[in-house]
Design a protein around this motif. Sequence first.
Motif, mmCIF file in Angstrom:
data_model
loop_
_atom_site.group_PDB
_atom_site.id
_atom_site.type_symbol
_atom_site.label_atom_id
_atom_site.label_comp_id
_atom_site.label_asym_id
_atom_site.label_seq_id
_atom_site.Cartn_x
_atom_site.Cartn_y
_atom_site.Cartn_z
ATOM 1 N N SER A 203 -3.911 -78.192 54.912
ATOM 2 C CA SER A 203 -2.719 -78.938 55.328
ATOM 3 C C SER A 203 -1.459 -78.064 55.298
ATOM 4 O O SER A 203 -0.391 -78.530 54.914
ATOM 5 C CB SER A 203 -2.532 -80.166 54.432
ATOM 6 N N THR A 204 -1.598 -76.804 55.710
ATOM 7 C CA THR A 204 -0.422 -75.960 55.840
ATOM 8 C C THR A 204 0.263 -76.261 57.176
ATOM 9 O O THR A 204 -0.224 -77.049 57.986
ATOM 10 C CB THR A 204 -0.817 -74.482 55.777
ATOM 11 N N LYS A 205 1.388 -75.610 57.401
ATOM 12 C CA LYS A 205 2.157 -75.876 58.628
ATOM 13 C C LYS A 205 1.380 -75.510 59.892
ATOM 14 O O LYS A 205 1.609 -76.083 60.962
ATOM 15 C CB LYS A 205 3.477 -75.114 58.580
ATOM 16 N N LYS A 206 0.463 -74.575 59.782
ATOM 17 C CA LYS A 206 -0.301 -74.160 60.962
ATOM 18 C C LYS A 206 -1.516 -75.049 61.231
ATOM 19 O O LYS A 206 -2.153 -74.926 62.286
ATOM 20 C CB LYS A 206 -0.752 -72.713 60.815
ATOM 21 N N ASP A 207 -1.844 -75.936 60.300
ATOM 22 C CA ASP A 207 -3.003 -76.813 60.457
ATOM 23 C C ASP A 207 -2.620 -78.105 61.169
ATOM 24 O O ASP A 207 -1.453 -78.495 61.190
ATOM 25 C CB ASP A 207 -3.613 -77.132 59.086
ATOM 26 N N TYR A 208 -3.619 -78.776 61.718
ATOM 27 C CA TYR A 208 -3.344 -79.979 62.503
ATOM 28 C C TYR A 208 -2.853 -81.121 61.616
ATOM 29 O O TYR A 208 -1.889 -81.802 61.952
ATOM 30 C CB TYR A 208 -4.594 -80.411 63.266
ATOM 31 N N PHE A 209 -3.537 -81.351 60.475
ATOM 32 C CA PHE A 209 -3.168 -82.457 59.601
ATOM 33 C C PHE A 209 -2.251 -81.978 58.479
ATOM 34 O O PHE A 209 -2.546 -80.988 57.796
ATOM 35 C CB PHE A 209 -4.410 -83.110 58.995
ATOM 36 N N ALA A 210 -1.151 -82.705 58.290
ATOM 37 C CA ALA A 210 -0.266 -82.436 57.156
ATOM 38 C C ALA A 210 -0.750 -83.138 55.893
ATOM 39 O O ALA A 210 -0.364 -82.769 54.789
ATOM 40 C CB ALA A 210 1.156 -82.887 57.480
ATOM 41 N N ARG A 211 -1.586 -84.152 56.059
ATOM 42 C CA ARG A 211 -2.175 -84.856 54.911
ATOM 43 C C ARG A 211 -3.496 -85.462 55.323
ATOM 44 O O ARG A 211 -3.639 -86.006 56.430
ATOM 45 C CB ARG A 211 -1.232 -85.949 54.402
ATOM 46 N N ALA A 212 -4.478 -85.360 54.418
ATOM 47 C CA ALA A 212 -5.790 -85.981 54.602
ATOM 48 C C ALA A 212 -6.355 -86.237 53.207
ATOM 49 O O ALA A 212 -7.100 -85.422 52.662
ATOM 50 C CB ALA A 212 -6.718 -85.091 55.411
ATOM 51 N N ALA A 213 -5.966 -87.356 52.616
ATOM 52 C CA ALA A 213 -6.283 -87.636 51.217
ATOM 53 C C ALA A 213 -6.876 -89.031 51.066
ATOM 54 O O ALA A 213 -6.546 -89.956 51.811
ATOM 55 C CB ALA A 213 -5.032 -87.503 50.352
ATOM 56 N N HIS A 214 -7.732 -89.168 50.059
ATOM 57 C CA HIS A 214 -8.431 -90.434 49.827
ATOM 58 C C HIS A 214 -7.527 -91.469 49.156
ATOM 59 O O HIS A 214 -6.689 -91.147 48.307
ATOM 60 C CB HIS A 214 -9.643 -90.207 48.928
ATOM 61 N N GLY A 215 -7.737 -92.720 49.537
ATOM 62 C CA GLY A 215 -7.188 -93.876 48.835
ATOM 63 C C GLY A 215 -8.306 -94.876 48.652
ATOM 64 O O GLY A 215 -8.995 -95.213 49.619
ATOM 65 N N VAL A 216 -8.518 -95.337 47.415
ATOM 66 C CA VAL A 216 -9.689 -96.155 47.126
ATOM 67 C C VAL A 216 -9.297 -97.366 46.278
ATOM 68 O O VAL A 216 -8.656 -97.211 45.226
ATOM 69 C CB VAL A 216 -10.766 -95.352 46.368
ATOM 70 N N ILE A 217 -9.680 -98.539 46.721
ATOM 71 C CA ILE A 217 -9.642 -99.747 45.896
ATOM 72 C C ILE A 217 -11.070 -99.995 45.422
ATOM 73 O O ILE A 217 -11.985 -100.138 46.237
ATOM 74 C CB ILE A 217 -9.122 -100.955 46.688
ATOM 75 N N GLY A 218 -11.266 -100.018 44.114
ATOM 76 C CA GLY A 218 -12.604 -100.186 43.563
ATOM 77 C C GLY A 218 -12.762 -101.489 42.799
ATOM 78 O O GLY A 218 -11.830 -101.940 42.125
ATOM 79 N N ILE A 219 -13.919 -102.093 42.916
ATOM 80 C CA ILE A 219 -14.277 -103.272 42.134
ATOM 81 C C ILE A 219 -15.567 -102.922 41.394
ATOM 82 O O ILE A 219 -16.593 -102.633 42.022
ATOM 83 C CB ILE A 219 -14.489 -104.500 43.034
ATOM 84 N N LYS A 220 -15.503 -102.922 40.045
ATOM 85 C CA LYS A 220 -16.616 -102.419 39.258
ATOM 86 C C LYS A 220 -17.015 -103.405 38.171
ATOM 87 O O LYS A 220 -16.176 -104.144 37.647
ATOM 88 C CB LYS A 220 -16.235 -101.081 38.603
ATOM 89 N N MET A 221 -18.300 -103.347 37.828
ATOM 90 C CA MET A 221 -18.825 -104.045 36.671
ATOM 91 C C MET A 221 -19.492 -103.009 35.771
ATOM 92 O O MET A 221 -19.961 -101.970 36.245
ATOM 93 C CB MET A 221 -19.823 -105.127 37.085
ATOM 94 N N ALA A 222 -19.507 -103.290 34.469
ATOM 95 C CA ALA A 222 -20.107 -102.348 33.528
ATOM 96 C C ALA A 222 -20.769 -103.111 32.387
ATOM 97 O O ALA A 222 -20.326 -104.210 32.012
ATOM 98 C CB ALA A 222 -19.059 -101.388 32.982
ATOM 99 N N TYR A 223 -21.816 -102.494 31.853
ATOM 100 C CA TYR A 223 -22.449 -102.978 30.626
ATOM 101 C C TYR A 223 -22.367 -101.860 29.599
ATOM 102 O O TYR A 223 -22.819 -100.732 29.852
ATOM 103 C CB TYR A 223 -23.907 -103.365 30.853
ATOM 104 N N LEU A 224 -21.783 -102.156 28.433
ATOM 105 C CA LEU A 224 -21.580 -101.163 27.373
ATOM 106 C C LEU A 224 -22.166 -101.672 26.077
ATOM 107 O O LEU A 224 -22.228 -102.881 25.825
ATOM 108 C CB LEU A 224 -20.077 -100.889 27.173
ATOM 109 N N PHE A 225 -22.579 -100.722 25.218
ATOM 110 C CA PHE A 225 -23.037 -101.104 23.890
ATOM 111 C C PHE A 225 -22.528 -100.085 22.878
ATOM 112 O O PHE A 225 -22.284 -98.911 23.199
ATOM 113 C CB PHE A 225 -24.561 -101.223 23.833
ATOM 114 N N ASP A 226 -22.340 -100.542 21.640
ATOM 115 C CA ASP A 226 -21.749 -99.703 20.598
ATOM 116 C C ASP A 226 -22.777 -98.748 20.012
ATOM 117 O O ASP A 226 -23.902 -99.137 19.685
ATOM 118 C CB ASP A 226 -21.186 -100.577 19.468
ATOM 119 N N ILE A 227 -22.351 -97.493 19.839
ATOM 120 C CA ILE A 227 -23.131 -96.501 19.094
ATOM 121 C C ILE A 227 -22.652 -96.465 17.654
ATOM 122 O O ILE A 227 -23.450 -96.434 16.713
ATOM 123 C CB ILE A 227 -23.015 -95.113 19.740
ATOM 124 N N THR A 228 -21.338 -96.442 17.459
ATOM 125 C CA THR A 228 -20.740 -96.535 16.127
ATOM 126 C C THR A 228 -19.636 -97.573 16.179
ATOM 127 O O THR A 228 -19.015 -97.811 17.204
ATOM 128 C CB THR A 228 -20.162 -95.186 15.675
#
Length: 229
Positions: A203-228
């Motif tokens: 994304s330098t001045k000589k390149d076509y794109f000035a920006r090409a970056a990810h944007g992510v909305i995530g929806i997650k579930m998790a199962y956790l258990f205690d070790i200590t």
Amino acid sequence: MKLKTILPAILFLSALTVPVQAQVGEQRYNFTVGINGGVNLNSVSFSPSVQQKNLMAPVGGITLRYVSERFFRMICGVQLEVNYSQHGWDEFYEDYPDLQYTRKMNYVELPFLAHLAFGKEGRGLQFFLNAGPQIGFFLNESYTQSGPWENYPNLTTEQHDMDVENKFDYGITAGLGVELRTKVGHFQVEGRYYYGLSDFYHSTKKDYFARAAHGVIGIKMAYLFDITK
């Protein structure tokens, strides 16, 4: 992104991932592990812009969390995840429904998160905030394309023939969620947003794109258990 913009954000969020030792709190030594999974709603911030709709893709991996203290009503700790995550974009032109282009990009990602929670330490509900920096390593990509793109020379199509040029991704992420704590483990639901600070194309001045970056909305579930505890 300019260095003077990136560094303060990374330094601030990195500082969040270190438990505050200067404060006097009730010490905890709670180490928890588990698995997580969910979906990403992906888009890419392009400049020049590219019309798109959210690309739904999977995310999943392992979670490691260490809670070090309770300060007043706030439970403080750090969380590390190692995830397989799919990003990319899905181009959409309402005036040209016969055109279709989808790029899927696979990463191994490591979020380094401050974990702040409020609620029950035993059985019951906790509400939590996770926030911090995230890095990712590009694995591979694929795309699908159809339609007479050559009939629409006014559309931005340079990205169709470009491979990923920067394989190291970094940015900041934050999420809010709720955790149900039971005698058989902890069950989480979380909504999270990732803002990419790096560009996967040059994304330098000589390149076509000035920006090409990810944007992510995530929806997650998790199962956790205690070790200590």
